[in-house]
Design a protein around this motif. Structure first.
Motif, PDB file in Angstrom:
ATOM      1  N   VAL A  63       0.838  -1.201   0.000  1.00  0.00           N
ATOM      2  CA  VAL A  63       0.000   0.000   0.000  1.00  0.00           C
ATOM      3  C   VAL A  63       0.871   1.249   0.000  1.00  0.00           C
ATOM      4  CG1 VAL A  63      -1.611   1.370   1.406  1.00  0.00           C
ATOM      5  CG2 VAL A  63      -2.045  -1.065   1.028  1.00  0.00           C
ATOM      6  N   SER A  64       1.884   1.261   0.857  1.00  0.00           N
ATOM      7  CA  SER A  64       2.715   2.471   0.947  1.00  0.00           C
ATOM      8  C   SER A  64       3.563   2.675  -0.300  1.00  0.00           C
ATOM      9  CB  SER A  64       3.583   2.444   2.202  1.00  0.00           C
ATOM     10  OG  SER A  64       4.622   1.514   2.085  1.00  0.00           O
ATOM     11  N   LYS A  65       3.999   1.584  -0.915  1.00  0.00           N
ATOM     12  CA  LYS A  65       4.878   1.718  -2.089  1.00  0.00           C
ATOM     13  C   LYS A  65       4.107   1.980  -3.391  1.00  0.00           C
ATOM     14  CE  LYS A  65       8.645  -0.284  -4.622  1.00  0.00           C
ATOM     15  NZ  LYS A  65      10.014  -0.562  -4.396  1.00  0.00           N
ATOM     16  N   TYR A  66       2.932   1.382  -3.539  1.00  0.00           N
ATOM     17  CA  TYR A  66       2.223   1.464  -4.815  1.00  0.00           C
ATOM     18  C   TYR A  66       0.901   2.227  -4.737  1.00  0.00           C
ATOM     19  CZ  TYR A  66       5.573  -2.242  -5.795  1.00  0.00           C
ATOM     20  OH  TYR A  66       6.721  -2.961  -5.933  1.00  0.00           O
ATOM     21  N   TYR A  67       0.010   1.779  -3.908  1.00  0.00           N
ATOM     22  CA  TYR A  67      -1.320   2.382  -3.861  1.00  0.00           C
ATOM     23  C   TYR A  67      -1.278   3.833  -3.398  1.00  0.00           C
ATOM     24  CZ  TYR A  67      -3.548  -2.077  -4.822  1.00  0.00           C
ATOM     25  OH  TYR A  67      -3.961  -3.240  -5.411  1.00  0.00           O
ATOM     26  N   SER A  68      -0.314   4.186  -2.589  1.00  0.00           N
ATOM     27  CA  SER A  68      -0.212   5.569  -2.102  1.00  0.00           C
ATOM     28  C   SER A  68       0.101   6.543  -3.235  1.00  0.00           C
ATOM     29  CB  SER A  68       0.846   5.668  -1.003  1.00  0.00           C
ATOM     30  OG  SER A  68       2.126   5.400  -1.539  1.00  0.00           O
ATOM     31  N   LYS A  69       0.511   6.027  -4.396  1.00  0.00           N
ATOM     32  CA  LYS A  69       0.805   6.879  -5.554  1.00  0.00           C
ATOM     33  C   LYS A  69      -0.476   7.331  -6.260  1.00  0.00           C
ATOM     34  CE  LYS A  69       5.431   5.979  -5.595  1.00  0.00           C
ATOM     35  NZ  LYS A  69       5.654   5.562  -4.242  1.00  0.00           N
ATOM     36  N   LEU A  70      -1.599   6.670  -5.941  1.00  0.00           N
ATOM     37  CA  LEU A  70      -2.886   7.074  -6.509  1.00  0.00           C
ATOM     38  C   LEU A  70      -3.469   8.191  -5.657  1.00  0.00           C
ATOM     39  CD1 LEU A  70      -4.450   3.558  -7.188  1.00  0.00           C
ATOM     40  CD2 LEU A  70      -3.519   5.125  -8.890  1.00  0.00           C
ATOM     41  N   GLU A  71      -4.308   9.014  -6.284  1.00  0.00           N
ATOM     42  CA  GLU A  71      -5.009  10.050  -5.530  1.00  0.00           C
ATOM     43  C   GLU A  71      -6.119   9.399  -4.723  1.00  0.00           C
ATOM     44  OE1 GLU A  71      -6.289  13.171  -8.141  1.00  0.00           O
ATOM     45  OE2 GLU A  71      -4.312  13.290  -9.113  1.00  0.00           O
ATOM     46  N   MET A  72      -6.522  10.046  -3.623  1.00  0.00           N
ATOM     47  CA  MET A  72      -7.551   9.490  -2.753  1.00  0.00           C
ATOM     48  C   MET A  72      -8.847   9.238  -3.536  1.00  0.00           C
ATOM     49  SD  MET A  72      -8.079   8.294   0.209  1.00  0.00           S
ATOM     50  CE  MET A  72      -6.728   8.902   1.173  1.00  0.00           C
ATOM     51  N   GLY A  73      -9.193  10.147  -4.415  1.00  0.00           N
ATOM     52  CA  GLY A  73     -10.404   9.979  -5.226  1.00  0.00           C
ATOM     53  C   GLY A  73     -10.324   8.740  -6.118  1.00  0.00           C
ATOM     54  N   GLU A  74      -9.146   8.484  -6.667  1.00  0.00           N
ATOM     55  CA  GLU A  74      -8.956   7.299  -7.511  1.00  0.00           C
ATOM     56  C   GLU A  74      -9.097   6.030  -6.682  1.00  0.00           C
ATOM     57  OE1 GLU A  74      -5.857   9.003 -10.872  1.00  0.00           O
ATOM     58  OE2 GLU A  74      -5.074   8.488  -8.890  1.00  0.00           O
ATOM     59  N   LEU A  75      -8.511   6.039  -5.484  1.00  0.00           N
ATOM     60  CA  LEU A  75      -8.642   4.877  -4.600  1.00  0.00           C
ATOM     61  C   LEU A  75     -10.101   4.631  -4.229  1.00  0.00           C
ATOM     62  CD1 LEU A  75      -5.598   5.300  -2.207  1.00  0.00           C
ATOM     63  CD2 LEU A  75      -5.997   3.418  -3.791  1.00  0.00           C
ATOM     64  N   GLU A  76     -10.822   5.706  -3.934  1.00  0.00           N
ATOM     65  CA  GLU A  76     -12.235   5.571  -3.578  1.00  0.00           C
ATOM     66  C   GLU A  76     -13.048   5.041  -4.752  1.00  0.00           C
ATOM     67  OE1 GLU A  76     -12.946   9.509  -2.087  1.00  0.00           O
ATOM     68  OE2 GLU A  76     -12.255   8.969  -0.070  1.00  0.00           O
ATOM     69  N   GLN A  77     -12.744   5.504  -5.971  1.00  0.00           N
ATOM     70  CA  GLN A  77     -13.417   5.001  -7.175  1.00  0.00           C
ATOM     71  C   GLN A  77     -13.127   3.513  -7.367  1.00  0.00           C
ATOM     72  OE1 GLN A  77     -11.864   7.778 -10.186  1.00  0.00           O
ATOM     73  NE2 GLN A  77     -13.991   7.968 -10.887  1.00  0.00           N
TER      74      GLN A  77
ATOM     75  N   LYS B 241     -12.237   1.308  -5.137  1.00  0.00           N
ATOM     76  CA  LYS B 241     -12.938   0.572  -4.079  1.00  0.00           C
ATOM     77  C   LYS B 241     -14.420   0.430  -4.417  1.00  0.00           C
ATOM     78  CE  LYS B 241     -14.015   0.821   0.855  1.00  0.00           C
ATOM     79  NZ  LYS B 241     -15.264   1.397   1.204  1.00  0.00           N
ATOM     80  N   PHE B 242     -15.049   1.519  -4.837  1.00  0.00           N
ATOM     81  CA  PHE B 242     -16.466   1.496  -5.184  1.00  0.00           C
ATOM     82  C   PHE B 242     -16.753   0.506  -6.304  1.00  0.00           C
ATOM     83  CE2 PHE B 242     -19.880   2.977  -7.971  1.00  0.00           C
ATOM     84  CZ  PHE B 242     -20.956   2.962  -7.084  1.00  0.00           C
ATOM     85  N   ILE B 243     -15.946   0.547  -7.346  1.00  0.00           N
ATOM     86  CA  ILE B 243     -16.158  -0.321  -8.502  1.00  0.00           C
ATOM     87  C   ILE B 243     -15.941  -1.788  -8.135  1.00  0.00           C
ATOM     88  CG2 ILE B 243     -15.252  -0.946 -10.795  1.00  0.00           C
ATOM     89  CD1 ILE B 243     -14.700   2.139 -11.142  1.00  0.00           C
ATOM     90  N   VAL B 244     -14.871  -2.082  -7.415  1.00  0.00           N
ATOM     91  CA  VAL B 244     -14.583  -3.466  -7.028  1.00  0.00           C
ATOM     92  C   VAL B 244     -15.685  -4.004  -6.106  1.00  0.00           C
ATOM     93  CG1 VAL B 244     -12.966  -4.946  -5.772  1.00  0.00           C
ATOM     94  CG2 VAL B 244     -12.102  -3.294  -7.422  1.00  0.00           C
ATOM     95  N   GLU B 245     -16.127  -3.189  -5.146  1.00  0.00           N
ATOM     96  CA  GLU B 245     -17.202  -3.622  -4.248  1.00  0.00           C
ATOM     97  C   GLU B 245     -18.512  -3.822  -5.004  1.00  0.00           C
ATOM     98  OE1 GLU B 245     -17.193  -0.697  -1.103  1.00  0.00           O
ATOM     99  OE2 GLU B 245     -15.676  -1.820   0.037  1.00  0.00           O
ATOM    100  N   LYS B 246     -18.790  -2.967  -5.966  1.00  0.00           N
ATOM    101  CA  LYS B 246     -20.010  -3.107  -6.774  1.00  0.00           C
ATOM    102  C   LYS B 246     -19.962  -4.412  -7.573  1.00  0.00           C
ATOM    103  CE  LYS B 246     -22.883  -0.705 -10.144  1.00  0.00           C
ATOM    104  NZ  LYS B 246     -23.097   0.546 -10.904  1.00  0.00           N
TER     105      LYS B 246
END
Length: 154
Positions: free
Chosen positions: A119-133, A135-140
């Motif tokens: 998470v710290s090395k890769y996912y943290s490079k995404l913007e918070m809005g992108e992460l939320e999107q 998450k929303f899509i995967v959960e849907k």
């Protein structure tokens, strides 16, 4: 309509390839951190027990869709390696609970450490809005799969 279906298929293939490529990279790069030599079924069993408390042999058998005898063999092997332990249900002495033992707890501690690093090395490079999107899509999608699977079982 066929052209639309083909476009959906290609997009899904691209998504699956990207996820597979990413997962393969994580396994290659971080496998040295996980020295446990576990089969896929053993990992699934450990994960199920980690996510659920007071799990019985019958519940595991139902979850893995195998016999209680086969679960007993899996549990025994993991018990020998201190991944799991069994204890009698104090409220129903005929029922046995399976839980994580010392090696099982350590396994998930290492897994958590690796997840946090990823998470710290890769996912943290995404913007918070992108992460939320994401998450929303995967959960849907997960909700759709679970709903359709439940309908298939009826």
């Amino acid at each position: 309509m066929e052209q639309h279906d083909e476009k959906i298929y290609q997009i899904v293939q691209d998504i699956n390839e990207a996820i597979y490529s990413m997962d393969s990279h994580f396994v290659k790069v971080y496998q040295h951190l996980v020295t446990d030599d576990l089969s896929a079924k053993q990992m699934i069993l450990l994960d199920f027990i980690n996510k659920n408390s007071n799990v019985t042999i019958g519940q595991i058998a139902q979850y893995l869709n195998i016999t209680s005898s086969a679960v007993g063999q899996l549990v025994s092997k993991l018990e020998e390696q201190n991944y799991l332990s069994r204890r009698i249900n104090p409220e129903n002495r005929r029922e046995i609970f399976v839980q994580l033992d010392v090696a099982g707890v350590k396994y998930f501690e290492k897994e958590e450490e690796i997840r946090r690093f990823i998470v710290s090395k890769y996912y943290s490079k995404l913007e918070m809005g992108e992460l939320e999107q994401l998450k929303f899509i995967v959960e849907k999608l997960s909700g759709i799969v679970l709903k359709e699977s439940a309908l298939d079982e009826e």
